[in-house]
Each structure stands twice: as C-alpha cells, then as structure tokens.
Design an enzyme around this catalytic site. Structure first.
Site, PDB file in Angstrom:
ATOM      1  N   LYS A  12       0.820  -1.220   0.000  1.00 56.01           N
ATOM      2  CA  LYS A  12       0.000   0.000   0.000  1.00 56.01           C
ATOM      3  C   LYS A  12       0.848   1.262   0.000  1.00 56.01           C
ATOM      4  O   LYS A  12       0.514   2.244  -0.663  1.00 56.01           O
ATOM      5  CB  LYS A  12      -0.972  -0.014   1.171  1.00 56.01           C
ATOM      6  CG  LYS A  12      -0.346  -0.084   2.553  1.00 56.01           C
ATOM      7  CD  LYS A  12      -1.411  -0.235   3.626  1.00 56.01           C
ATOM      8  CE  LYS A  12      -0.771  -0.267   5.024  1.00 56.01           C
ATOM      9  NZ  LYS A  12       0.129  -1.433   5.201  1.00 56.01           N
ATOM     10  N   HIS A  33      11.921   3.282   3.530  1.00 56.08           N
ATOM     11  CA  HIS A  33      10.932   4.182   2.926  1.00 56.08           C
ATOM     12  C   HIS A  33      11.619   5.398   2.319  1.00 56.08           C
ATOM     13  O   HIS A  33      11.298   5.816   1.205  1.00 56.08           O
ATOM     14  CB  HIS A  33       9.923   4.643   3.987  1.00 56.08           C
ATOM     15  CG  HIS A  33       8.764   3.702   4.171  1.00 56.08           C
ATOM     16  ND1 HIS A  33       7.483   4.050   3.862  1.00 56.08           N
ATOM     17  CD2 HIS A  33       8.708   2.428   4.611  1.00 56.08           C
ATOM     18  CE1 HIS A  33       6.668   3.031   4.117  1.00 56.08           C
ATOM     19  NE2 HIS A  33       7.400   2.039   4.584  1.00 56.08           N
ATOM     20  N   ARG A  81      12.016   6.969  -1.933  1.00 53.66           N
ATOM     21  CA  ARG A  81      11.306   8.197  -2.296  1.00 53.66           C
ATOM     22  C   ARG A  81      12.211   9.109  -3.110  1.00 53.66           C
ATOM     23  O   ARG A  81      13.421   9.141  -2.897  1.00 53.66           O
ATOM     24  CB  ARG A  81      10.832   8.936  -1.027  1.00 53.66           C
ATOM     25  CG  ARG A  81       9.824   8.148  -0.224  1.00 53.66           C
ATOM     26  CD  ARG A  81       9.039   9.069   0.712  1.00 53.66           C
ATOM     27  NE  ARG A  81       9.854   9.712   1.734  1.00 53.66           N
ATOM     28  CZ  ARG A  81      10.021   9.249   2.974  1.00 53.66           C
ATOM     29  NH1 ARG A  81       9.450   8.121   3.326  1.00 53.66           N
ATOM     30  NH2 ARG A  81      10.744   9.919   3.838  1.00 53.66           N
TER      31      ARG A  81
END
Length: 399
Positions: free
Chosen positions: A234, A270, A274
């Site tokens: 997700k 994470h 990015r």
C-alpha cells in the site's frame, strides 16, 4: 503538427521475444507493441525501428516524404536496415538545433541517461517533446514554455515528468503520452490506472495525434485513500501515485521511535525509495497541514495517527473511554475529515485494513480495530479515489 506513433513499446517490444512472464503472455492483439518510433508530419522520423515502413503503411502513411531520421538512444543488437529512399539516421548534439526546410525546428535536449531528447517545434509553433527510454531531462530552466504534447517513458522515469512540471513545461492541458512500454506493468486496466495517476495515457501502435488539439487529459484525483494489510504494497502504491509530481511533502505519522532499530530500518527503507526532491515532516498534527496551501501531501499512515489520537484521549482505559474519551476521539476524527474536505491540496493517505483477520483478544485491541474501521469509512467518504491493495495489486473501490 501531426504525430503518428508507429510503435509505442520498449526497445525490445512487447511481448519481449522469448519472455515467459505474465505481462508478455497477455500482451496480445491490441496489447502488443513494437519498439517506439514517431513520424512527425510525414517528414521527420524519430527513431528507426525494424518494420517502420510496414508500420507506417498500416497506419495509412508513407515514409517516402521523410527528410530527416533522428535516433534518441543507443540501439542494441544488429543494425536496422534503412529502407530505400530514407536518409541515414543521425543524432543532434545536445543543445544544438536543426532546422528543416519544411519549417520544423528540432532542438536536442540533454538527458541524465544515455540518449537524446528532442524538442520539435512545428511550422505553426506547436511544441512537442520526445524523450528516450529510461531518460529524463538533465536540467530545465526555472521557467519553460508549456509543451502541447510530451511523449516519454512515463512508467520507467516518472521523475522526468516531475522535473518538467516543476519547470512549468507540463501544464494542465499538456497531453502526456506514454511510450517505451514494456513488461514492467501488465497491459490493460492496470496500465491505464497507473498512467492516469501520473496524468498520462497510452495509445495503440499506429495512432495519429494532432499536437495542440485538446485532449481529455486524465484527471488526477485530488484526494486518495490507499488501504491494505501489512506488507500488501500500500505504501509503494501511494508513493507511485505522486512520483510524477515535484515537491511532494511526505508526512510520517510514526515518529522516529528512538532506540528501536527495526523501526529505524523501516523508516530508512521508505526514505531510500522516495524521490530526492520530496520533503519529509514527522507529525500527527495533520489539520494545519491540510489547511495550508502547498505541494501534495502523502500521509503515511492514518493507522499510526489513530494510535497517537487514542493515546492523547487515554482511550485504552475503559473508565476514561466511557467518561469522555470516546467523545474526544470522535471530535478529533471529525476535525480531520472536515480538514480533508476543505483542503485545496492534493492528498494521498495510507491506512491499514485490520478488520478482516483474527478478533483481538483484548478490549483495547478490539476498540482500536473498531475505531480504525470507522476512521477509514469517514476518510474514504471525503476522497474521490479509494484503493484496496492486496498482494501488491491495487483494486479500485471508488474513482
């Protein structure tokens, strides 16, 4: 200015010869794509690929009037035979401009990857930008005239679109057409959905487009909720929805959790995936951010925001919950959803779906499960687009 896409696939084509993957197995009929090649007004050919003359004939065109053939990227494998009557392919040095007798002007745009981008200005001033596979502009001026059409590797280099948007080269009416399409994304509905999130579209091989003619540019939803279970993909899906846009603000609601090395590893993973142009803020105070003007927000995640909010009202204690904690939490959720409704910013939020598994053994666990379900319902009601991610596959629930 008229553009015919003789091919729209990756340099290897789709399906890729000898590849047994699921995407290649389903790339049949209209889903099949030859290597990308563009014919501009019948006089300029960008990238020479095998079977270009037959592709032109199938689309009702001829290469007989081509006066210039330009290559955008290194062509691996055996050399492509140049059809009789075509000039030898060449390449324009970065930053240089080529003027054709037909009134077209072609300027070479430097890339951050081997290859050359081409800006084509038609006799009547329409502006087209074509980028090679795997390439994005190496640099753009702060203010750039808007292109009527951009033809680029949207799937492979969405950050290229972000650079163009940051420079003003892509505007609300720019027609962004995806090419160099390979087997990274299954053809069909998933490809359409993935491109629409970037404000782009794909067309079949042989399609002729008019540069500067108004097209129904895909509408990027302003508020999106992405639901899913643990490790469902997700967060990746949420990040993907904004990777073609500059200056995104990533809102981390989990904090740093000093001393928790496993959590630190998660945060690091994470951050590494990015784009470098994104900013990050660690906060659960979402209402002021939603009220401000600014770049798109990616909120990851509402589940941790709820944990923080329940901590603040001491919702884990049964007596406190019954004595006013429940009302206080409802008030906070209402304030958040009201802020989402009123926000002018593009918002993509992530939340967990935890109500489909084992019933928690404790009253506090069941309370959290129930409140997260209610929060997801209320937040989704304010969103134009709601997705459920299962095993890495995004299912559209709304939008």
């Amino acid at each position: 200015m008229e553009l015919t896409l003789l091919g729209t696939g990756s340099p290897e084509g789709l399906p890729r010869p000898g590849c047994p993957c699921a995407a290649c197995a389903t790339a049949l009929g209209g889903g099949a794509r030859a290597a990308t090649a563009l014919l501009v007004d019948g006089v300029l050919l960008l990238d020479l690929t095998p079977g270009a003359a037959f592709a032109a004939a199938r689309s009702g065109h001829s290469l007989g009037g081509v006066r210039q053939v330009l290559l955008s990227h290194p062509h691996d494998g055996p050399s492509v035979e140049v059809p009789a009557g075509l000039p030898q392919p060449g390449r324009v040095p970065d930053g240089r401009e080529l003027a054709l007798l037909t009134g077209h002007r072609v300027r070479a745009v430097a890339m951050d990857h081997p290859g050359t981008g081409y800006e084509v200005v038609g006799p009547d001033g329409e502006r087209l930008l074509y980028l090679p596979p795997g390439g994005a502009p190496a640099g753009m001026p702060d203010e750039h005239p808007v292109y009527e059409m951009v033809v680029a590797d949207v799937i492979g280099r969405p950050d290229g679109l972000a650079r163009l948007r940051a420079a003003g080269a892509i505007g609300p009416t720019t027609d962004v057409v995806a090419v160099h399409l390979g087997h990274e994304v299954p053809p069909g509905a998933e490809l359409t959905r993935r491109l629409a999130a970037a404000g782009a579209r794909a067309v079949p091989d042989g399609t002729t487009l008019v540069v500067g003619a108004y097209e129904n540019v895909p509408d990027v939803p302003r508020r999106t909720l992405v639901l899913g279970g643990a490790r469902s993909g997700k967060s990746v899906e949420a990040e993907r929805r904004l990777e073609a846009f500059p200056e995104v603000l990533y809102v981390a609601t989990g904090g740093s959790r000093n001393g928790d090395s496993e959590w630190a590893d998660r945060v690091s993973a994470h951050r590494e995936r990015r784009p470098g142009s994104w900013g990050t803020t660690e906060t659960c105070d979402l209402v002021p951010l939603l009220a401000e003007s600014g770049p798109p927000l990616l909120i990851d995640c509402l589940s941790l925001w709820l944990t923080y909010a329940m901590d603040e009202v001491n919702a884990w204690d049964d007596a406190e919950w019954a004595g006013g904690g429940e009302r206080a939490l409802r008030k906070r959720v209402t304030e958040l959803t009201d802020a989402v409704r009123a926000s002018r910013r593009t918002v993509v939020a992530v939340s967990n779906e935890v109500g489909s598994g084992i019933v928690p053994a404790t009253a506090s666990g069941r309370r959290y499960r129930d409140e997260l379900g209610r929060l997801n319902v209320a937040f989704a009601a304010e969103c134009e687009h709601v997705l459920m991610v299962v095993a890495g596959q995004a299912l559209t629930l709304r939008g």
